[in-house]
Design an enzyme around this catalytic site. Structure first.
Site, PDB file in Angstrom:
ATOM      1  N   ASP A  16       0.859  -1.177   0.000  1.00 59.11           N
ATOM      2  CA  ASP A  16       0.000   0.000   0.000  1.00 59.11           C
ATOM      3  C   ASP A  16       0.902   1.237   0.000  1.00 59.11           C
ATOM      4  O   ASP A  16       2.091   1.158   0.341  1.00 59.11           O
ATOM      5  CB  ASP A  16      -0.903  -0.028   1.244  1.00 59.11           C
ATOM      6  CG  ASP A  16      -1.780   1.196   1.349  1.00 59.11           C
ATOM      7  OD1 ASP A  16      -2.354   1.607   0.334  1.00 59.11           O
ATOM      8  OD2 ASP A  16      -1.876   1.761   2.458  1.00 59.11           O
ATOM      9  N   ASP A  18      -0.117   5.069   1.034  1.00 68.54           N
ATOM     10  CA  ASP A  18      -0.281   6.031   2.127  1.00 68.54           C
ATOM     11  C   ASP A  18      -0.202   5.334   3.478  1.00 68.54           C
ATOM     12  O   ASP A  18      -0.999   4.441   3.777  1.00 68.54           O
ATOM     13  CB  ASP A  18      -1.628   6.744   1.999  1.00 68.54           C
ATOM     14  CG  ASP A  18      -1.768   7.453   0.663  1.00 68.54           C
ATOM     15  OD1 ASP A  18      -0.835   8.191   0.294  1.00 68.54           O
ATOM     16  OD2 ASP A  18      -2.791   7.254  -0.016  1.00 68.54           O
ATOM     17  N   ARG A  66     -11.980   6.683  -3.220  1.00 71.39           N
ATOM     18  CA  ARG A  66     -12.496   7.943  -2.686  1.00 71.39           C
ATOM     19  C   ARG A  66     -14.027   7.958  -2.561  1.00 71.39           C
ATOM     20  O   ARG A  66     -14.577   8.294  -1.513  1.00 71.39           O
ATOM     21  CB  ARG A  66     -12.019   9.095  -3.563  1.00 71.39           C
ATOM     22  CG  ARG A  66     -12.121  10.461  -2.926  1.00 71.39           C
ATOM     23  CD  ARG A  66     -11.685  11.509  -3.932  1.00 71.39           C
ATOM     24  NE  ARG A  66     -10.390  11.170  -4.507  1.00 71.39           N
ATOM     25  CZ  ARG A  66     -10.029  11.457  -5.756  1.00 71.39           C
ATOM     26  NH1 ARG A  66     -10.858  12.079  -6.570  1.00 71.39           N
ATOM     27  NH2 ARG A  66      -8.825  11.144  -6.186  1.00 71.39           N
ATOM     28  N   ASN A 143      -3.784   9.585  -7.270  1.00 69.73           N
ATOM     29  CA  ASN A 143      -2.577  10.421  -7.297  1.00 69.73           C
ATOM     30  C   ASN A 143      -1.317   9.613  -7.005  1.00 69.73           C
ATOM     31  O   ASN A 143      -0.263  10.182  -6.737  1.00 69.73           O
ATOM     32  CB  ASN A 143      -2.692  11.545  -6.263  1.00 69.73           C
ATOM     33  CG  ASN A 143      -3.955  12.356  -6.435  1.00 69.73           C
ATOM     34  OD1 ASN A 143      -4.287  12.775  -7.537  1.00 69.73           O
ATOM     35  ND2 ASN A 143      -4.684  12.567  -5.347  1.00 69.73           N
TER      36      ASN A 143
END
Length: 248
Positions: A16, A18, A66, A143
Site C-alpha cells: 500500500d 499512504d 475515494r 494520485n
C-alpha cells in the site's frame, strides 16, 4: 548481508502507499476531516458531530476508493447523497463532489509541503529487490504515481495498480482483493507466494480475502490489535523491523 524477514515461500511484495511507504495518511485524514466537517455543519447545523480523524478515518475511509469512502462514512451517519458525476465541482453536495473536494485539499497540501517516504520502508524495498523479490504498489489513490515521483521512490516498484488503473480495468477497491490480485498477476506470482503490506483495516480485509501468503500490518497510529483482528499475520511499527542480518 541484510535480508527481508519473510516466509521462504514469498516471491513478491505488494505495498500500500499512504501510511506504508509515504507519510501521506495523515494528510488524507486531515483532508477528509475538513471536507466532512464542513458538509456535516451544513447538513446538521452547528451541533453537528465532527468527523473523527482516527476512529472514523480507520473504520470508514482509510484504504478505500475515494467515492466508496464518502458513501461508507455518510452511511454511518444515516446520510445518503446523490452520486453526481465524476467531474462534479468540489462545492457540490454529491458523492463525487465531496470526494473531489477532499482530493483538491490533498493535492494542495502535497504541493505546499511535499511528500516524504518512510526511511525504513525505502530500505526494506531496496533490500527486497536486492534479494530478488518482485515489488508492486497497490493503492486506491488516483494520485499514486505523482506521490511516488514526489517522494523519489517510483523506481523501486515494477508494477503500479492504483485508482486510475482500477477504474480503467473496472477493479473493485479494497476491502475487495481484486487490486492486489491484479498486481500479483502482473508480477506473474501466485497469491500464496505474495506478501501484502497494509496499514488500513480495509487493506487487511483485502489481503486475507485474496488468500495471500503473508499479510503484514503496519501500525502507525496504535491500532495493532485491530490489524490483527482483520487478518494480519504480523504487525510492525516500521518495515525496518522486518530486516535481519544474514549470519551466513
Amino acid at each position: 548481508m541484510t535480508m527481508p524477514c519473510l516466509p521462504t515461500v514469498i516471491r513478491a511484495c505488494l505495498f500500500d502507499l499512504d501510511g506504508v511507504l509515504t507519510r501521506t495518511a495523515v494528510v488524507h485524514a486531515a483532508a477528509w476531516k475538513q471536507t466532512f466537517d464542513a458538509f456535516l455543519e451544513r447538513h446538521d447545523g452547528p451541533s453537528f458531530r465532527p468527523f473523527d480523524r482516527v476512529a472514523d478515518y480507520d473504520a470508514y475511509v482509510d484504504g478505500r476508493p475515494r467515492a466508496d469512502g464518502v458513501r461508507t462514512f455518510l452511511a454511518s451517519r444515516g446520510i445518503e447523497l446523490p452520486e453526481g458525476a465524476a467531474d462534479d465541482p468540489p462545492d457540490k453536495d454529491t458523492v463525487h463532489g465531496l470526494g473531489n473536494r477532499k482530493n483538491a485539499l490533498v493535492l494542495a497540501k502535497i504541493r505546499e509541503e511535499g511528500v516524504e517516504a518512510y526511511p525504513g520502508s525505502v530500505r526494506f524495498c531496496e533490500v527486497a529487490r536486492a534479494a530478488g523479490l518482485r515489488t508492486a504498489v497497490v493503492s486506491s489513490s488516483a494520485n499514486c504515481r505523482d506521490v511516488l515521483i514526489a517522494a523519489g521512490i517510483e523506481h523501486l516498484f515494477e508494477v503500479r495498480i492504483d485508482g486510475v488503473v482500477a477504474a480503467e480495468r473496472k477493479l473493485p477497491g479494497k476491502p475487495h482483493p481484486d487490486t492486489f490480485l491484479e498486481a500479483a498477476r502482473e508480477l506473474d506470482t501466485a497469491p500464496d507466494a505474495a506478501a501484502v503490506f497494509e496499514d488500513a483495516l480495509a487493506g487487511m480485509d483485502a489481503g486475507r480475502a485474496g488468500h495471500f501468503g503473508h499479510v503484514v500490518g503496519v501500525d502507525r497510529v496504535g491500532q495493532a490489535d485491530a490489524l490483527r483482528r482483520h487478518g494480519a499475520d504480523v504487525v510492525v511499527r516500521d518495515l525496518a523491523e522486518l530486516l535481519e542480518e544474514d549470519a551466513s
